[in-house]
Design an enzyme around this catalytic site. Structure first.
Site, PDB file in Angstrom:
ATOM      1  N   GLU A  15       2.860 -30.919 -42.413  1.00 51.14           N
ATOM      2  CA  GLU A  15       1.480 -31.396 -42.546  1.00 51.14           C
ATOM      3  C   GLU A  15       0.570 -30.229 -42.906  1.00 51.14           C
ATOM      4  O   GLU A  15       0.859 -29.072 -42.566  1.00 51.14           O
ATOM      5  CB  GLU A  15       1.059 -32.018 -41.202  1.00 51.14           C
ATOM      6  CG  GLU A  15      -0.365 -32.547 -41.183  1.00 51.14           C
ATOM      7  CD  GLU A  15      -0.645 -33.482 -40.010  1.00 51.14           C
ATOM      8  OE1 GLU A  15       0.173 -33.532 -39.064  1.00 51.14           O
ATOM      9  OE2 GLU A  15      -1.685 -34.165 -40.049  1.00 51.14           O
TER      10      GLU A  15
ATOM     11  N   ASN B  99      -0.493 -43.698 -41.824  1.00 48.26           N
ATOM     12  CA  ASN B  99       0.103 -42.954 -40.707  1.00 48.26           C
ATOM     13  C   ASN B  99      -0.660 -43.293 -39.431  1.00 48.26           C
ATOM     14  O   ASN B  99      -1.903 -43.288 -39.429  1.00 48.26           O
ATOM     15  CB  ASN B  99      -0.021 -41.440 -40.963  1.00 48.26           C
ATOM     16  CG  ASN B  99       0.262 -40.622 -39.714  1.00 48.26           C
ATOM     17  OD1 ASN B  99       1.412 -40.465 -39.306  1.00 48.26           O
ATOM     18  ND2 ASN B  99      -0.792 -40.112 -39.061  1.00 48.26           N
ATOM     19  N   GLU B 100       0.052 -43.566 -38.379  1.00 49.44           N
ATOM     20  CA  GLU B 100      -0.580 -43.847 -37.072  1.00 49.44           C
ATOM     21  C   GLU B 100      -1.844 -44.685 -37.257  1.00 49.44           C
ATOM     22  O   GLU B 100      -2.937 -44.297 -36.823  1.00 49.44           O
ATOM     23  CB  GLU B 100      -0.875 -42.546 -36.305  1.00 49.44           C
ATOM     24  CG  GLU B 100       0.400 -41.821 -35.920  1.00 49.44           C
ATOM     25  CD  GLU B 100       0.257 -40.711 -34.883  1.00 49.44           C
ATOM     26  OE1 GLU B 100      -0.879 -40.359 -34.509  1.00 49.44           O
ATOM     27  OE2 GLU B 100       1.302 -40.204 -34.441  1.00 49.44           O
TER      28      GLU B 100
ATOM     29  N   TYR C 121       6.639 -38.442 -29.232  1.00 51.20           N
ATOM     30  CA  TYR C 121       6.643 -37.052 -28.757  1.00 51.20           C
ATOM     31  C   TYR C 121       7.005 -37.070 -27.279  1.00 51.20           C
ATOM     32  O   TYR C 121       6.372 -37.771 -26.492  1.00 51.20           O
ATOM     33  CB  TYR C 121       5.260 -36.422 -28.963  1.00 51.20           C
ATOM     34  CG  TYR C 121       4.946 -36.155 -30.419  1.00 51.20           C
ATOM     35  CD1 TYR C 121       5.426 -35.010 -31.040  1.00 51.20           C
ATOM     36  CD2 TYR C 121       4.186 -37.043 -31.178  1.00 51.20           C
ATOM     37  CE1 TYR C 121       5.156 -34.750 -32.384  1.00 51.20           C
ATOM     38  CE2 TYR C 121       3.914 -36.795 -32.519  1.00 51.20           C
ATOM     39  CZ  TYR C 121       4.404 -35.643 -33.112  1.00 51.20           C
ATOM     40  OH  TYR C 121       4.140 -35.390 -34.440  1.00 51.20           O
TER      41      TYR C 121
ATOM     42  N   GLU D  22       7.978 -39.065 -36.752  1.00 59.09           N
ATOM     43  CA  GLU D  22       7.431 -37.916 -36.014  1.00 59.09           C
ATOM     44  C   GLU D  22       8.048 -37.954 -34.628  1.00 59.09           C
ATOM     45  O   GLU D  22       7.975 -38.983 -33.943  1.00 59.09           O
ATOM     46  CB  GLU D  22       5.906 -37.974 -35.890  1.00 59.09           C
ATOM     47  CG  GLU D  22       5.185 -37.725 -37.187  1.00 59.09           C
ATOM     48  CD  GLU D  22       3.662 -37.614 -37.025  1.00 59.09           C
ATOM     49  OE1 GLU D  22       3.191 -37.180 -35.947  1.00 59.09           O
ATOM     50  OE2 GLU D  22       2.961 -37.975 -37.972  1.00 59.09           O
TER      51      GLU D  22
ATOM     52  N   GLN E 198       7.127 -30.126 -36.298  1.00 54.85           N
ATOM     53  CA  GLN E 198       6.996 -30.012 -37.740  1.00 54.85           C
ATOM     54  C   GLN E 198       7.746 -28.765 -38.188  1.00 54.85           C
ATOM     55  O   GLN E 198       7.939 -27.867 -37.379  1.00 54.85           O
ATOM     56  CB  GLN E 198       5.550 -29.924 -38.155  1.00 54.85           C
ATOM     57  CG  GLN E 198       4.711 -31.128 -37.746  1.00 54.85           C
ATOM     58  CD  GLN E 198       3.346 -31.171 -38.468  1.00 54.85           C
ATOM     59  OE1 GLN E 198       3.065 -30.404 -39.372  1.00 54.85           O
ATOM     60  NE2 GLN E 198       2.487 -32.081 -38.022  1.00 54.85           N
TER      61      GLN E 198
END
Ligand code: AHR
Length: 499
Positions: A27, A174-175, A247, A298, A347
């Site tokens: 990113e 995204n999200e 996460y 992610e 990432q």
């Protein structure tokens, strides 16, 4: 020493392990792109077309298969036209999600595709649904993939690529339950339908369209999104993949933690299995033909900001505990190879659970990088049914499997990856090959650290503390029953020639 038994059923393939499970995410955030991979063509740091040679070689080595870009949250505030054409005339924009720093747009579509070519990975572009438009996203696809003759294809040629860029993977936002527009699942369903309807296959590049899936294992998001799509538009909507984000967070800090915190983090990481099982069950209920693949685009650890660093840049150290998180997670994805079609750890460079850390002209590879190296032989193999019997570790929060395993067969080579979550006890594993087959020759490789115990890491002054080495605590070659000894907190791979 604890004991475990593992049966590998050679004649029960689960599915092919998509190389894209070994995918990455980069990113415009902190030093992931600028000063991470990109140093510019005139930099004294050895580079190819502006990208660091050491980073390219490292990612090639682990067979990075696909890289998601340009975000993350950044994607829904990114306008692709800012990043094409002469670099000096590209606008400078404020990166509102990550520290309000100025993004020069020096790395745009052509540069990122070039980076992927150098690494040997496929690009996966996350489109802007939050603050963009349908037209903007469909134009980006045309710009990248339409062979020639249209104004956008001609513009691409003027900008250096007469040949289509051939970008296959497209994320439709995204999200979108969060930084990508704060949509309800129903509203995102409507938007997904509108956007995806204009994203078309051109030339030799059939698109693979990826819908925004849940935050963690949020069943409600997936059910309501799919209900909306099925109720109102099922027949006309293409979804190739649904992408969750998970996460596992932290316990302690990135490099300071107790044994209890070691287990706590691994326990959180192991919840990936429940996510995969429950999300795939839900997907299959809506999509009995199983056309929609499950993606986790992610995932990884997220530790507290390091002292002295800009908290918005999400830079963190990475130890053998992070490598365990990677090993447990990759073993889960391998075992569910019939449903998980891609994953992208967050990432790649200098951000969150990175593969690589850079500082000026120096680069280190992290323990997570070495776990990826160890596991890379699984790519393209047939995942095999693997049955583990091992007493779990009891924690105040529940149970943690002491042993995580996956296995795959490619030709006559069986790859088995094992991780011992126990940081206080080594483990003897009795491995049986069943369904016909004996081991001819065996090679073992393991993650090793010279010092640091369960907090071992690599840093700029000591870059080779954690790495891979030969694993020779293996007995039973020539038979179908092997016995191996896995160190406490050990991660290892067996490469077995089977006959
Ligand atoms: O990876 C950092 C951020 O985490 C991403 O930009 C966002 O998608 C997620 O919340």
């Amino acid at each position: 020493m604890s004991q475990a038994k593992v049966d590998i059923v050679l004649n029960e393939p689960v599915g092919t392990i998509a190389p894209q499970i070994y995918g990455h995410f980069m990113e415009h955030l902190g030093a992931c792109i600028y000063d991470g991979c990109w140093v510019g063509r005139s930099s004294p740091i050895p580079n190819t077309d502006g990208f660091r040679n050491d980073v390219i070689a490292a990612l090639r080595h682990i067979k990075a298969s696909v890289i998601r870009w340009p975000g993350g949250c950044f994607a829904d505030d990114y306008h692709w036209e800012d990043g094409v054409g002469p670099a000096e005339s590209r606008p400078k924009r404020v990166n509102v999600h990550w520290g309000n720093v100025i993004d020069s747009n020096e790395v745009g579509t052509h540069e990122f595709v070039r980076f992927c070519q150098l690494v040997g990975a496929e690009p996966y572009f996350a489109g802007n649904l939050g603050s963009g438009s349908v037209r903007e996203m469909r134009d980006w696809v045309e710009y990248c993939n339409f062979p020639d003759g249209s104004s956008l294809a001609s513009k691409r040629a003027q900008n250096g690529s007469a040949m289509p860029l051939g970008v296959r993977y497209w994320g439709v936002g995204n999200e979108n339950w969060g930084c990508g527009g704060n949509f309800t699942p129903e509203d995102y369903g409507t938007e997904y339908r509108r956007y995806s309807g204009y994203l078309r296959d051109f030339g030799d590049t059939p698109l693979f369209l990826i819908a925004c899936g849940p935050s963690g294992n949020d069943i409600d998001w997936t059910r309501r999104f799919l209900t909306k799509i099925r109720k109102d538009f099922w027949s006309g909507t293409t979804i190739h993949g649904l992408a969750a984000h998970y996460y596992c967070g932290t316990a302690g800090t990135s490099s300071e933690y107790t044994e209890d915190q070691w287990y706590q983090l691994l326990y959180q990481a192991a919840k990936m299995e429940a996510l995969v099982i429950q999300q795939r069950a839900l997907l299959d209920a809506f999509d009995p033909e199983r056309k929609i693949g499950l993606i986790v685009d992610e995932w990884g650890t997220w530790h507290p900001a390091e002292a002295g660093r800009n908290a918005a840049f999400l830079w963190q150290q990475n130890t053998i505990r992070d490598a365990q998180v990677a090993a447990i997670t990759l073993n889960v994805f391998n075992r569910h190879a019939d449903k998980v079609v891609m994953s992208n750890i967050a990432q790649t460079i200098n951000v969150l659970q990175a593969m690589i850390l850079t500082e000026d002209d120096r680069m280190v590879t992290t323990p997570t990088y070495h776990a990826y190296d160890l596991f890379s032989d699984h790519q393209g193999g047939e995942s095999l049914r693997t049955i583990v019997k091992c007493a779990p570790i009891s924690l105040p929060t529940g149970h943690l499997d002491q042993l995580s395993v996956s296995s795959s067969l490619k030709g006559s080579v069986l790859t088995v990856t094992l991780a011992n979550a126990d940081c206080a006890s080594s483990l003897e594993v009795r491995l049986r090959l069943i369904g016909g087959g004996t081991s001819q020759s065996i090679d073992g490789t393991m993650l090793e650290s010279r010092h640091g115990g369960i907090r071992a890491l690599n840093c700029f002054d000591d870059p080779d503390n954690v790495g891979l080495t030969k694993w020779d605590r293996i007995a039973g070659a020539g038979t179908s029953e092997l016995t191996v000894q896995l160190e406490l907190a050990g991660i290892a791979k067996l490469s077995i020639e089977v006959q």
